[in-house]
Design a protein around this motif. Sequence first.
Motif, PDB file in Angstrom:
ATOM      1  N   TRP A 163      26.874   0.149  45.155  1.00 35.49           N
ATOM      2  CA  TRP A 163      28.195  -0.170  44.637  1.00 35.49           C
ATOM      3  C   TRP A 163      28.400  -1.682  44.660  1.00 35.49           C
ATOM      4  CZ3 TRP A 163      33.402   2.227  46.792  1.00 35.49           C
ATOM      5  CH2 TRP A 163      34.459   1.854  45.949  1.00 35.49           C
ATOM      6  N   TYR A 164      28.336  -2.283  45.851  1.00 35.02           N
ATOM      7  CA  TYR A 164      28.446  -3.738  45.939  1.00 35.02           C
ATOM      8  C   TYR A 164      27.919  -4.229  47.285  1.00 35.02           C
ATOM      9  CZ  TYR A 164      32.713  -2.775  48.653  1.00 35.02           C
ATOM     10  OH  TYR A 164      33.606  -2.316  49.591  1.00 35.02           O
ATOM     11  N   ASP A 165      27.630  -5.542  47.333  1.00 39.68           N
ATOM     12  CA  ASP A 165      27.260  -6.190  48.590  1.00 39.68           C
ATOM     13  C   ASP A 165      27.912  -7.562  48.640  1.00 39.68           C
ATOM     14  OD1 ASP A 165      25.792  -7.836  46.914  1.00 39.68           O
ATOM     15  OD2 ASP A 165      23.830  -7.249  47.707  1.00 39.68           O
ATOM     16  N   SER A 197      27.765  -3.856  34.484  1.00 40.59           N
ATOM     17  CA  SER A 197      28.930  -3.459  33.685  1.00 40.59           C
ATOM     18  C   SER A 197      28.547  -2.402  32.649  1.00 40.59           C
ATOM     19  CB  SER A 197      29.546  -4.676  32.997  1.00 40.59           C
ATOM     20  OG  SER A 197      28.580  -5.355  32.204  1.00 40.59           O
ATOM     21  N   VAL A 198      27.280  -2.402  32.216  1.00 44.38           N
ATOM     22  CA  VAL A 198      26.738  -1.370  31.332  1.00 44.38           C
ATOM     23  C   VAL A 198      25.369  -0.973  31.863  1.00 44.38           C
ATOM     24  CG1 VAL A 198      28.001  -2.125  29.274  1.00 44.38           C
ATOM     25  CG2 VAL A 198      25.745  -3.088  29.768  1.00 44.38           C
ATOM     26  N   TYR A 245      16.419   2.096  36.746  1.00 41.63           N
ATOM     27  CA  TYR A 245      17.599   2.364  35.917  1.00 41.63           C
ATOM     28  C   TYR A 245      18.843   2.137  36.758  1.00 41.63           C
ATOM     29  CZ  TYR A 245      20.784   4.824  32.738  1.00 41.63           C
ATOM     30  OH  TYR A 245      21.819   5.153  31.884  1.00 41.63           O
ATOM     31  N   GLU A 246      19.741   1.281  36.259  1.00 44.18           N
ATOM     32  CA  GLU A 246      20.976   0.954  36.949  1.00 44.18           C
ATOM     33  C   GLU A 246      22.162   1.301  36.052  1.00 44.18           C
ATOM     34  OE1 GLU A 246      19.899  -2.878  39.686  1.00 44.18           O
ATOM     35  OE2 GLU A 246      19.913  -3.196  37.507  1.00 44.18           O
ATOM     36  N   MET A 247      23.096   2.088  36.591  1.00 43.57           N
ATOM     37  CA  MET A 247      24.313   2.470  35.881  1.00 43.57           C
ATOM     38  C   MET A 247      25.525   1.885  36.593  1.00 43.57           C
ATOM     39  SD  MET A 247      23.738   6.534  35.097  1.00 43.57           S
ATOM     40  CE  MET A 247      23.667   6.936  36.843  1.00 43.57           C
ATOM     41  N   PRO A 248      26.603   1.640  35.874  1.00 42.41           N
ATOM     42  CA  PRO A 248      27.821   1.171  36.551  1.00 42.41           C
ATOM     43  C   PRO A 248      28.462   2.283  37.368  1.00 42.41           C
ATOM     44  CG  PRO A 248      28.241   1.515  34.209  1.00 42.41           C
ATOM     45  CD  PRO A 248      26.766   1.690  34.407  1.00 42.41           C
ATOM     46  N   THR A 249      29.063   1.910  38.492  1.00 44.95           N
ATOM     47  CA  THR A 249      29.797   2.872  39.305  1.00 44.95           C
ATOM     48  C   THR A 249      30.986   2.188  39.951  1.00 44.95           C
ATOM     49  OG1 THR A 249      29.615   4.515  41.087  1.00 44.95           O
ATOM     50  CG2 THR A 249      28.493   2.433  41.433  1.00 44.95           C
ATOM     51  N   SER A 250      32.012   2.955  40.235  1.00 50.31           N
ATOM     52  CA  SER A 250      33.179   2.463  40.973  1.00 50.31           C
ATOM     53  C   SER A 250      33.448   3.359  42.170  1.00 50.31           C
ATOM     54  CB  SER A 250      34.410   2.425  40.055  1.00 50.31           C
ATOM     55  OG  SER A 250      34.683   3.723  39.533  1.00 50.31           O
ATOM     56  N   PRO A 274      34.023 -10.400  42.963  1.00 55.43           N
ATOM     57  CA  PRO A 274      35.207  -9.760  43.567  1.00 55.43           C
ATOM     58  C   PRO A 274      35.716  -8.550  42.799  1.00 55.43           C
ATOM     59  CG  PRO A 274      35.414 -12.135  43.614  1.00 55.43           C
ATOM     60  CD  PRO A 274      34.191 -11.845  42.801  1.00 55.43           C
ATOM     61  N   ARG A 275      35.522  -8.517  41.476  1.00 55.50           N
ATOM     62  CA  ARG A 275      36.022  -7.390  40.689  1.00 55.50           C
ATOM     63  C   ARG A 275      35.371  -6.070  41.094  1.00 55.50           C
ATOM     64  NH1 ARG A 275      32.060  -5.862  37.350  1.00 55.50           N
ATOM     65  NH2 ARG A 275      30.465  -7.384  36.747  1.00 55.50           N
ATOM     66  N   SER A 276      34.155  -6.149  41.711  1.00 54.30           N
ATOM     67  CA  SER A 276      33.442  -4.929  42.117  1.00 54.30           C
ATOM     68  C   SER A 276      33.958  -4.362  43.424  1.00 54.30           C
ATOM     69  CB  SER A 276      31.941  -5.226  42.255  1.00 54.30           C
ATOM     70  OG  SER A 276      31.399  -5.714  41.053  1.00 54.30           O
ATOM     71  N   ARG A 277      34.738  -5.159  44.173  1.00 52.88           N
ATOM     72  CA  ARG A 277      35.111  -4.786  45.531  1.00 52.88           C
ATOM     73  C   ARG A 277      36.532  -4.246  45.563  1.00 52.88           C
ATOM     74  NH1 ARG A 277      32.601  -9.850  49.006  1.00 52.88           N
ATOM     75  NH2 ARG A 277      30.745 -10.165  47.715  1.00 52.88           N
ATOM     76  N   THR A 278      36.652  -2.944  45.444  1.00 59.24           N
ATOM     77  CA  THR A 278      37.971  -2.301  45.486  1.00 59.24           C
ATOM     78  C   THR A 278      38.156  -1.503  46.769  1.00 59.24           C
ATOM     79  OG1 THR A 278      37.103  -0.389  44.278  1.00 59.24           O
ATOM     80  CG2 THR A 278      38.087  -2.163  42.968  1.00 59.24           C
TER      81      THR A 278
END
Length: 374
Positions: A205-207, A246-247, A302-307, A212-216
Amino acid sequence: MAQARTLARKPHQPIPASTRAAADYDAAGKLTYGDAANIAGNIRLFPAVRNTAPKPVRIAVVEGGQAREIVDTSGLFVGGLNTDAVGFRVMDGTNRSDWLAFQGASYFRSSGSRDQYGLSARAVAIDTGLAKGEEFPDFTRFWIEQTGTDSVRIYALLDGPSLTGAYVFDCRKTAQGVTQDVTASLFLRRDVEQLGIAAASSMFWYDQSSPPRSRTDWRPEIHDSDGLAIWTADGERVWRPLENPSVAHLHSFRADAPKGFGLLQRDQVFAHYQDDGVFYDRRPSLWVEPRGDWGPGAVGLYEMPTSSETLDNIALFWRSDRPARAGQRRDFAYRLTWTSNDPTADRAARCVDVYDGPGSARVTPAAGSAQVRL
């Protein structure tokens, strides 16, 4: 193997959903965790779950060279309910925790050396990341043989629209982690555009380097793995930090007859995650060591976006340059190592953290000195 070869000559027959499945995740948990009987010494079953894990599998116990299929699951689930099994887990000596689990399509995973599940492996990856969509074959039958206190041999039959397969997993648990020696024979029903071997799925998800937009979420980092490592045949070491794009992107890394590759969790500092519920700092790395010469090919990432942390958005596999055609047989052997020790660590330098930020940070000059930009 003979069953897989024979099955490949016939049209694929999808597995019908169980008519005795648990209603939901909570109901399945009540059947799974608690007092119930083991099979083959230390094996516990997973029950079918409506909508999420509805496909039953056939399981047999091998003792003294003889296989006995389980036809009645009474007493094998908590509460004594006779329902269908969709997979199984291998318990440790305490019978309170497990170290290996097979459940869902061709997925399986281990808790490694720190008793914490994370990423998953799977038998094959078919057309992963392609526009046509991915195919998910199923393990439909298992034969389980107890080979020691902390070891088990698992035979598995794979079946899907494009291929069948016969697998053998020799699995051992040690203080350093879990190893699985895998031999596989694949029989293709039809052409496969992209056949991925020794596949794995993970979550990033993020590190600390993510924008910052990735960190919710309040936690500083959330990921099962933080990078792809490759050891090529000529000795080159490759490290590619994972991203939450992002894609979606499908990346290819040249790896002819690789010595090893895998998804690693190098950052194992609790303070970097601040999570005492699911313990991302304890999640194992998965390292693949091919046996024999796999020939020319590439590692696919393969990398996909995730939230969300509940979605596996990372896939890994090795793809041969040789086209996969109907009627072919493909044989592979490799070792999987699930461990918190970095299998790529040696005397050479290695990357353990990546930081991203402006490149024009100013350094306050000392009196009488020139100003410097870094």
